[in-house]
Design a protein around this motif. Structure first.
Motif, PDB file in Angstrom:
ATOM      1  N   ILE A  58       0.782  -1.229   0.070  1.00 30.92           N
ATOM      2  CA  ILE A  58      -0.023  -0.176  -0.151  1.00 30.92           C
ATOM      3  C   ILE A  58       0.955   1.104   0.166  1.00 30.92           C
ATOM      4  O   ILE A  58       1.766   1.336   0.622  1.00 30.92           O
ATOM      5  N   TYR A  59       0.620   2.220  -0.925  1.00 32.13           N
ATOM      6  CA  TYR A  59       1.170   3.550  -0.938  1.00 32.13           C
ATOM      7  C   TYR A  59       0.170   4.590  -0.538  1.00 32.13           C
ATOM      8  O   TYR A  59      -1.039   4.706  -0.931  1.00 32.13           O
ATOM      9  N   LEU A  60       0.287   5.461   0.470  1.00 29.07           N
ATOM     10  CA  LEU A  60      -0.342   6.249   1.292  1.00 29.07           C
ATOM     11  C   LEU A  60      -0.526   7.645   0.233  1.00 29.07           C
ATOM     12  O   LEU A  60       0.719   8.166   0.236  1.00 29.07           O
ATOM     13  N   ASN A  61      -1.751   7.850  -0.119  1.00 29.68           N
ATOM     14  CA  ASN A  61      -1.649   9.206  -0.734  1.00 29.68           C
ATOM     15  C   ASN A  61      -2.223  10.589   0.392  1.00 29.68           C
ATOM     16  O   ASN A  61      -3.488  10.296   0.894  1.00 29.68           O
ATOM     17  N   LEU A  62      -1.469  11.361   0.340  1.00 30.16           N
ATOM     18  CA  LEU A  62      -2.025  12.432   1.579  1.00 30.16           C
ATOM     19  C   LEU A  62      -2.563  13.460   0.847  1.00 30.16           C
ATOM     20  O   LEU A  62      -2.741  14.478   1.539  1.00 30.16           O
ATOM     21  N   GLU A  63      -2.849  13.486  -0.558  1.00 31.27           N
ATOM     22  CA  GLU A  63      -3.141  14.678  -1.186  1.00 31.27           C
ATOM     23  C   GLU A  63      -4.521  15.263  -0.891  1.00 31.27           C
ATOM     24  O   GLU A  63      -5.289  16.306  -0.844  1.00 31.27           O
ATOM     25  N   ASP A  64      -5.568  14.274  -0.380  1.00 27.00           N
ATOM     26  CA  ASP A  64      -6.792  14.456   0.177  1.00 27.00           C
ATOM     27  C   ASP A  64      -6.737  15.239   1.777  1.00 27.00           C
ATOM     28  O   ASP A  64      -7.632  15.608   2.325  1.00 27.00           O
ATOM     29  N   PHE A 193       5.041   7.169   1.654  1.00 27.33           N
ATOM     30  CA  PHE A 193       5.262   6.071   2.726  1.00 27.33           C
ATOM     31  C   PHE A 193       4.537   4.791   2.170  1.00 27.33           C
ATOM     32  O   PHE A 193       3.331   4.829   1.710  1.00 27.33           O
ATOM     33  N   CYS A 194       5.274   3.620   2.451  1.00 27.84           N
ATOM     34  CA  CYS A 194       4.669   2.379   1.879  1.00 27.84           C
ATOM     35  C   CYS A 194       4.728   1.225   3.006  1.00 27.84           C
ATOM     36  O   CYS A 194       5.923   1.227   3.442  1.00 27.84           O
ATOM     37  N   PHE A 195       3.948   0.225   2.881  1.00 28.39           N
ATOM     38  CA  PHE A 195       4.222  -0.759   3.763  1.00 28.39           C
ATOM     39  C   PHE A 195       3.472  -2.146   2.680  1.00 28.39           C
ATOM     40  O   PHE A 195       2.576  -1.917   2.059  1.00 28.39           O
ATOM     41  N   CYS A 196       4.297  -3.220   3.060  1.00 31.71           N
ATOM     42  CA  CYS A 196       3.701  -4.366   2.386  1.00 31.71           C
ATOM     43  C   CYS A 196       3.221  -5.446   3.503  1.00 31.71           C
ATOM     44  O   CYS A 196       4.159  -5.698   4.396  1.00 31.71           O
ATOM     45  N   PHE A 197       2.173  -6.032   3.315  1.00 32.42           N
ATOM     46  CA  PHE A 197       1.727  -7.182   4.381  1.00 32.42           C
ATOM     47  C   PHE A 197       2.569  -8.518   4.059  1.00 32.42           C
ATOM     48  O   PHE A 197       3.100  -8.505   3.033  1.00 32.42           O
TER      49      PHE A 197
END
Length: 205
Positions: A58-64, A193-197
Motif C-alpha cells: 500500500i502507498y499512502l496518498n496524502l493529497e486529500d 510512505f509504503c508498507f507491505c503485508f
C-alpha cells in the motif's frame, strides 16, 4: 544519485521494486479514495509447482488531507494508525517534497513519529528529509526491536550533505507491528510512505 541510505546488512529494495500487486482490496474503491492511484501495479511472484506468493503493498496518498491536519485513523481501513503525526505543505525549501505537495511530519512532539499496523507487515519504506541523523526502527507485537535503518546525518536541500533530500529508507522483517522515525532534537518530513503485508500463498491450480 541513488536515493538510499542504510547502515544495516538487510536487503534494500529500490523504489521501482516496491510497486507490487494489491491483493484483498477493492482497487477501484482505493483509486477513488486515499491510496495512491498513480502507481502501476506489477505482480512479483515466487513460484513453485502449485503456489505463488503475492506481496500486498500500500502507498499512502496524502493529497486529500488538509495542511496541519492531525493524521491518526485516516488510513485505519487499510491497516495502519499513526501517532504524533501531521500533514504539512513545506514552506521551507530545505524540505522539498518528492512526488506530491503534502508530506508527513512528526508533531506536536518534534523529531518523532510512529506508525502501528493492525496486522503484521514485512516491509516499510518512506522518502525522508531530516535536519538530523534519523533512525527508522521496526518492532514486533511485544515491542521488541526487530531491525533498524539509519539516515547517517542531515540531508536538507541546498546543504553540503553528501546524502540527497528525500532519501529512501526501508526496513524488512517478519511480523512488524510498528515502526518509529526518530531524529533526536530534529525535524523531518516523510513522503511516499509504503508498507507491505506478509506474503500470502494462493493456489495456482
Amino acid at each position: 544519485m541513488l536515493k538510499q541510505a542504510c547502515l544495516q546488512s538487510h536487503q534494500q529494495l529500490k523504489f521501482e521494486d516496491h510497486k507490487l500487486m494489491l491483493d484483498n482490496f477493492d482497487i477501484q474503491n482505493i483509486h477513488n479514495q486515499m491510496v495512491d492511484s498513480s502507481f502501476h501495479c506489477q505482480m512479483h511472484t515466487a513460484l513453485d509447482t502449485e503456489k505463488m506468493a503475492i506481496p500486498n503493498c500500500i502507498y499512502l496518498n496524502l493529497e486529500d488531507l488538509k495542511c496541519f491536519e492531525v493524521i491518526k485513523h485516516q488510513y485505519q481501513k487499510w491497516g495502519i494508525v499513526f501517532d504524533n503525526c501531521i500533514a504539512i505543505q513545506p514552506s521551507n525549501p530545505a524540505f522539498p517534497t518528492d512526488s506530491s505537495l503534502m508530506v508527513m511530519m512528526g508533531a506536536p512532539k518534534g523529531g518523532y513519529l510512529e506508525a502501528t499496523f493492525l496486522q503484521p507487515v514485512q516491509f516499510v519504506s518512506a522518502f525522508v528529509t531530516s535536519s538530523q541523523r534519523l533512525v527508522l526502527s521496526a518492532y514486533d507485537r511485544d515491542r521488541q526491536l526487530l531491525t533498524q535503518t539509519v539516515l547517517p546525518g542531515a540531508n536538507l536541500a541546498n546543504s553540503d550533505s553528501a546524502v540527497p533530500p528525500n532519501t529512501l529508507l526501508s526496513v524488512t522483517a517478519n511480523d512488524i507491528y510498528s515502526v518509529t522515525f526518530c531524529a533526536f532534537d530534529g525535524q523531518f518530513t516523510i513522503d511516499n510512505f509504503c508498507f507491505c503485508f506478509q506474503s500470502k500463498s494462493i493456489k495456482t491450480r
